[in-house]
Scaffold this motif. Structure first.
Motif, PDB file in Angstrom:
ATOM      1  N   ARG A  11       3.306 187.099   6.553  1.00 43.42           N
ATOM      2  CA  ARG A  11       3.588 187.004   8.093  1.00 43.42           C
ATOM      3  C   ARG A  11       5.103 187.441   8.128  1.00 43.42           C
ATOM      4  NH1 ARG A  11      -1.098 186.283   7.865  1.00 43.42           N
ATOM      5  NH2 ARG A  11      -2.402 185.292   9.053  1.00 43.42           N
ATOM      6  N   PRO A  12       5.430 188.478   9.032  1.00 42.72           N
ATOM      7  CA  PRO A  12       6.646 189.155   8.997  1.00 42.72           C
ATOM      8  C   PRO A  12       7.597 188.086   9.513  1.00 42.72           C
ATOM      9  CG  PRO A  12       5.293 190.129  10.668  1.00 42.72           C
ATOM     10  CD  PRO A  12       4.232 189.184   9.909  1.00 42.72           C
ATOM     11  N   ASN A  13       7.125 187.057  10.539  1.00 47.23           N
ATOM     12  CA  ASN A  13       8.046 185.993  11.043  1.00 47.23           C
ATOM     13  C   ASN A  13       7.917 184.706  10.296  1.00 47.23           C
ATOM     14  OD1 ASN A  13       5.070 185.945  12.107  1.00 47.23           O
ATOM     15  ND2 ASN A  13       6.009 184.837  13.695  1.00 47.23           N
ATOM     16  N   LEU A  14       7.889 184.816   9.026  1.00 52.27           N
ATOM     17  CA  LEU A  14       7.961 183.591   8.095  1.00 52.27           C
ATOM     18  C   LEU A  14       9.430 183.737   7.547  1.00 52.27           C
ATOM     19  CD1 LEU A  14       7.093 181.493   6.171  1.00 52.27           C
ATOM     20  CD2 LEU A  14       6.610 183.138   4.251  1.00 52.27           C
ATOM     21  N   MET A  15      10.247 182.571   7.487  1.00 57.71           N
ATOM     22  CA  MET A  15      11.131 182.319   6.724  1.00 57.71           C
ATOM     23  C   MET A  15      10.819 181.203   5.795  1.00 57.71           C
ATOM     24  SD  MET A  15      14.582 181.754   9.463  1.00 57.71           S
ATOM     25  CE  MET A  15      15.342 183.244   9.929  1.00 57.71           C
ATOM     26  N   ILE A  16      11.579 181.683   4.587  1.00 60.13           N
ATOM     27  CA  ILE A  16      11.646 180.755   3.414  1.00 60.13           C
ATOM     28  C   ILE A  16      12.948 179.932   3.252  1.00 60.13           C
ATOM     29  CG2 ILE A  16      11.439 180.626   0.900  1.00 60.13           C
ATOM     30  CD1 ILE A  16       8.853 181.612   2.040  1.00 60.13           C
ATOM     31  N   LYS A  17      12.626 178.646   3.385  1.00 66.35           N
ATOM     32  CA  LYS A  17      13.679 177.711   3.123  1.00 66.35           C
ATOM     33  C   LYS A  17      14.028 177.416   1.824  1.00 66.35           C
ATOM     34  CE  LYS A  17      14.098 174.224   6.219  1.00 66.35           C
ATOM     35  NZ  LYS A  17      13.900 172.826   7.081  1.00 66.35           N
ATOM     36  N   ILE A  18      15.151 177.713   1.570  1.00 67.65           N
ATOM     37  CA  ILE A  18      15.810 177.490   0.228  1.00 67.65           C
ATOM     38  C   ILE A  18      17.229 176.449   0.249  1.00 67.65           C
ATOM     39  CG2 ILE A  18      17.051 178.622  -1.808  1.00 67.65           C
ATOM     40  CD1 ILE A  18      15.412 181.028  -1.100  1.00 67.65           C
ATOM     41  N   PRO A  19      17.207 175.492  -0.504  1.00 63.68           N
ATOM     42  CA  PRO A  19      18.473 174.499  -0.341  1.00 63.68           C
ATOM     43  C   PRO A  19      19.714 175.307  -0.736  1.00 63.68           C
ATOM     44  CG  PRO A  19      17.018 173.849  -2.197  1.00 63.68           C
ATOM     45  CD  PRO A  19      16.212 174.991  -1.459  1.00 63.68           C
TER      46      PRO A  19
ATOM     47  N   GLU B 100      22.455 176.698  -7.294  1.00 62.52           N
ATOM     48  CA  GLU B 100      21.283 177.551  -7.889  1.00 62.52           C
ATOM     49  C   GLU B 100      20.423 178.258  -6.700  1.00 62.52           C
ATOM     50  OE1 GLU B 100      22.453 174.325 -10.656  1.00 62.52           O
ATOM     51  OE2 GLU B 100      22.022 174.501  -8.604  1.00 62.52           O
ATOM     52  N   GLY B 101      20.367 177.537  -5.671  1.00 63.03           N
ATOM     53  CA  GLY B 101      19.696 177.782  -4.339  1.00 63.03           C
ATOM     54  C   GLY B 101      20.221 179.151  -3.775  1.00 63.03           C
ATOM     55  N   VAL B 102      21.659 179.087  -3.788  1.00 59.25           N
ATOM     56  CA  VAL B 102      22.508 180.191  -3.205  1.00 59.25           C
ATOM     57  C   VAL B 102      22.142 181.375  -4.125  1.00 59.25           C
ATOM     58  CG1 VAL B 102      24.626 181.165  -2.594  1.00 59.25           C
ATOM     59  CG2 VAL B 102      23.852 178.964  -1.798  1.00 59.25           C
ATOM     60  N   GLU B 103      22.158 181.322  -5.500  1.00 65.33           N
ATOM     61  CA  GLU B 103      21.809 182.258  -6.269  1.00 65.33           C
ATOM     62  C   GLU B 103      20.498 183.210  -5.992  1.00 65.33           C
ATOM     63  OE1 GLU B 103      21.236 183.090 -10.976  1.00 65.33           O
ATOM     64  OE2 GLU B 103      22.563 181.194 -10.346  1.00 65.33           O
ATOM     65  N   ALA B 104      19.425 182.056  -5.792  1.00 63.42           N
ATOM     66  CA  ALA B 104      18.038 182.617  -5.254  1.00 63.42           C
ATOM     67  C   ALA B 104      18.134 183.415  -3.877  1.00 63.42           C
ATOM     68  CB  ALA B 104      17.160 181.646  -5.261  1.00 63.42           C
ATOM     69  N   VAL B 105      19.005 182.848  -3.079  1.00 65.77           N
ATOM     70  CA  VAL B 105      18.967 183.404  -1.591  1.00 65.77           C
ATOM     71  C   VAL B 105      19.285 184.835  -1.926  1.00 65.77           C
ATOM     72  CG1 VAL B 105      20.271 183.542   0.456  1.00 65.77           C
ATOM     73  CG2 VAL B 105      19.456 181.033  -0.424  1.00 65.77           C
ATOM     74  N   ARG B 106      20.479 185.087  -2.609  1.00 68.70           N
ATOM     75  CA  ARG B 106      20.934 186.460  -2.700  1.00 68.70           C
ATOM     76  C   ARG B 106      19.926 187.459  -3.081  1.00 68.70           C
ATOM     77  NH1 ARG B 106      24.151 185.367  -6.383  1.00 68.70           N
ATOM     78  NH2 ARG B 106      26.027 184.663  -4.943  1.00 68.70           N
ATOM     79  N   THR B 107      18.908 187.098  -3.975  1.00 70.23           N
ATOM     80  CA  THR B 107      17.952 187.969  -4.447  1.00 70.23           C
ATOM     81  C   THR B 107      16.895 188.074  -3.531  1.00 70.23           C
ATOM     82  OG1 THR B 107      18.639 187.578  -6.701  1.00 70.23           O
ATOM     83  CG2 THR B 107      16.595 188.564  -6.394  1.00 70.23           C
ATOM     84  N   ALA B 108      16.754 186.999  -2.867  1.00 70.83           N
ATOM     85  CA  ALA B 108      15.494 186.824  -2.091  1.00 70.83           C
ATOM     86  C   ALA B 108      15.764 187.976  -0.428  1.00 70.83           C
ATOM     87  CB  ALA B 108      15.331 185.503  -1.282  1.00 70.83           C
TER      88      ALA B 108
ATOM     89  N   ASP C 217      17.067 175.128  -9.872  1.00 69.46           N
ATOM     90  CA  ASP C 217      16.377 176.169 -10.591  1.00 69.46           C
ATOM     91  C   ASP C 217      16.481 177.434  -9.920  1.00 69.46           C
ATOM     92  OD1 ASP C 217      14.819 177.629 -12.345  1.00 69.46           O
ATOM     93  OD2 ASP C 217      13.233 176.105 -12.263  1.00 69.46           O
ATOM     94  N   ALA C 218      17.432 178.254 -10.185  1.00 70.10           N
ATOM     95  CA  ALA C 218      17.520 179.532  -9.412  1.00 70.10           C
ATOM     96  C   ALA C 218      16.227 180.284  -9.892  1.00 70.10           C
ATOM     97  CB  ALA C 218      18.747 180.381  -9.741  1.00 70.10           C
ATOM     98  N   ILE C 219      15.932 180.386 -10.918  1.00 69.64           N
ATOM     99  CA  ILE C 219      14.548 181.140 -11.500  1.00 69.64           C
ATOM    100  C   ILE C 219      13.484 180.798 -10.728  1.00 69.64           C
ATOM    101  CG2 ILE C 219      13.361 182.160 -13.316  1.00 69.64           C
ATOM    102  CD1 ILE C 219      16.077 182.251 -14.791  1.00 69.64           C
ATOM    103  N   GLY C 220      13.233 179.315 -10.701  1.00 69.20           N
ATOM    104  CA  GLY C 220      12.153 178.853 -10.446  1.00 69.20           C
ATOM    105  C   GLY C 220      12.001 179.148  -8.895  1.00 69.20           C
ATOM    106  N   THR C 221      13.166 178.628  -8.230  1.00 71.17           N
ATOM    107  CA  THR C 221      13.308 178.910  -6.643  1.00 71.17           C
ATOM    108  C   THR C 221      12.840 180.324  -6.172  1.00 71.17           C
ATOM    109  OG1 THR C 221      14.795 177.154  -6.323  1.00 71.17           O
ATOM    110  CG2 THR C 221      14.666 178.820  -4.564  1.00 71.17           C
ATOM    111  N   LEU C 222      13.325 181.092  -6.881  1.00 70.90           N
ATOM    112  CA  LEU C 222      12.879 182.751  -6.437  1.00 70.90           C
ATOM    113  C   LEU C 222      11.524 183.075  -6.819  1.00 70.90           C
ATOM    114  CD1 LEU C 222      14.203 185.333  -5.537  1.00 70.90           C
ATOM    115  CD2 LEU C 222      14.638 185.988  -7.835  1.00 70.90           C
ATOM    116  N   ALA C 223      10.864 182.649  -7.855  1.00 73.08           N
ATOM    117  CA  ALA C 223       9.525 182.833  -8.142  1.00 73.08           C
ATOM    118  C   ALA C 223       8.373 182.132  -7.242  1.00 73.08           C
ATOM    119  CB  ALA C 223       9.067 182.280  -9.552  1.00 73.08           C
ATOM    120  N   GLU C 224       9.140 180.961  -6.932  1.00 71.24           N
ATOM    121  CA  GLU C 224       8.280 180.408  -5.701  1.00 71.24           C
ATOM    122  C   GLU C 224       8.393 180.854  -4.404  1.00 71.24           C
ATOM    123  OE1 GLU C 224       7.344 176.131  -3.768  1.00 71.24           O
ATOM    124  OE2 GLU C 224       6.900 176.577  -5.782  1.00 71.24           O
TER     125      GLU C 224
END
Length: 397
Positions: free
Chosen positions: A143-151, A155-163, A126-133
């Protein structure tokens, strides 16, 4: 010696820095951060980052009573469901680890010092849901040194691009195949390009691509062993591939990374101040006792990479790891291994596809189990409080 190691005598973990690799820890737990253990690894072993996943949080929160005091405190303040309580606890853990690692983040000029937090596994397709979360967690942790993990699903890669275009740091996880990795790297660069086109800076954004290792050998080796047991006529050739395919797969991914980062598209982004998305070797604990327990650290050392190491393997590598620039060794031999695997019908593509689906299912199951265990704790504590209140009332207090 790694400049972040404060002890006079170096060790193999510290020495990884000489070859451009950053050791991260594939583990998080509240007590480990609070009692100074995490900081000791930073100071003494050159630890440069932390990764978490639903299975790690399930073990930390769902087992034992370590979090019970904090859970009771939250429940005394307000009524919450299991999902909300999990998020409160996870965010606190990530923030605490991020504080410990912030000096690394600053000293490395935002290359290292990150702590990863994964989006809910059920959103993997769910690209839209992943990006929203991702946006929600980015804002919550703050925190500036946070990394969000996305599978690394489509669909995940689509969310990665926008993130990335949003300016988040992203860990693209559950990458098993070269093709999936290529998509993850392209998404990172595309996100930076979108950001630049919007007139926003591309410097200071970090990303890693988590490429999984030992699970591939576990599956390939099992197939080899089954054919050996059946007296396969190609037994000798098959036996020669045991324990080699996963490393070969990873080294070819690194060769692709080198090609891309030497290309014109990347050079344009680098000129704008972008830092490369690094390959992160994940699942590097050895699963076959016939192999060295530091095999997947020893064999994958090279510049601008990360190895996120389980605690047991981390300690083992500290004691007797071998530090050498192994990642680029014998590329013709690596190509032969993959050619032989294909010729012998070991179906690496099928294996990596199955492992992605199994990995998603395993994380989803761990996340469900975690929420169930938290829900049970909430119910038990609420019943306990109700009984205590009733007893107090009946006693006339």
């Amino acid at each position: 010696m790694n400049e972040s190691c404060s002890i006079a005598v170096s060790n193999p973990l510290c020495e990884l820095a000489r070859f451009g690799q950053s050791p991260w820890l594939d583990f998080i737990q509240r007590s480990f951060t609070e009692n100074g253990s995490l900081k000791r690894l930073v100071d003494h072993d050159g630890l440069k980052g932390v990764t978490s996943n639903p299975a790690i949080f399930q073990k930390a929160m769902g087992e034992g009573s370590e979090y019970d005091t904090r859970i009771r405190q939250v429940l005394s303040e307000r009524r919450v469901d299991a999902a909300t309580l999990y998020e409160i606890l996870a965010v606190e853990d990530i923030q605490a680890a991020a504080r410990v690692l912030h000096p690394v983040y600053e000293a490395s000029r935002r290359i290292d010092g990150y702590v990863s937090l994964e989006v809910a596994p059920h959103l993997a397709h769910d690209a839209i849901g992943t990006l929203a979360e991702a946006r929600h967690l980015w804002k919550r942790v703050d925190r500036p040194n946070l990394m969000i993990k996305i599978p690394g699903t489509l669909e995940g890669v689509e969310a990665v691009r926008t993130a990335i275009a949003d300016g988040m740091n992203v860990n693209v996880t559950l990458l098993f195949s070269l093709e999936a990795y290529k998509k993850a790297l392209d998404a990172y660069m595309a996100g930076l390009e979108v950001r630049h086109a919007q007139g926003l800076p591309v410097s200071g954004i970090a990303s890693v691509a988590s490429f999984f290792i030992s699970r591939i050998d576990a599956r390939i080796d099992a197939a080899i062993d089954a054919r050996l047991a059946a007296a396969d006529p190609q037994a000798a050739a098959l036996k020669n591939l045991r324990g080699k395919v996963a490393i070969a797969n990873a080294r070819m991914a690194y060769q692709y990374w080198r090609e891309v980062t030497q290309g014109a598209r990347w050079r344009r982004l680098a000129a704008l101040g972008a830092q490369p998305q690094r390959l992160l070797w994940a699942s590097t604990g050895t699963k076959d006792p016939a192999y060295s327990d530091v095999l997947y650290v020893d064999a994958l050392i090279g510049p601008e990479t990360v190895n996120t190491i389980p605690p047991v393997t981390f300690a083992a590598f500290r004691d007797y790891g071998t530090v050498a620039p192994t990642l680029t060794q014998d590329i013709p031999g690596v190509e032969r291994v993959l050619h032989e695997a294909d010729r012998l019908g070991l179906d690496l593509a099928g294996v990596t596809d199955a492992l992605l689906h199994e990995g998603l299912a395993a994380f989803d199951a761990a996340f469900i189990a975690l929420r169930q265990s938290i829900s049970m704790k909430i119910s038990s504590m609420e019943k306990g409080n109700a009984f205590a209140n009733l007893h107090e009332h009946s006693s006339g207090r």
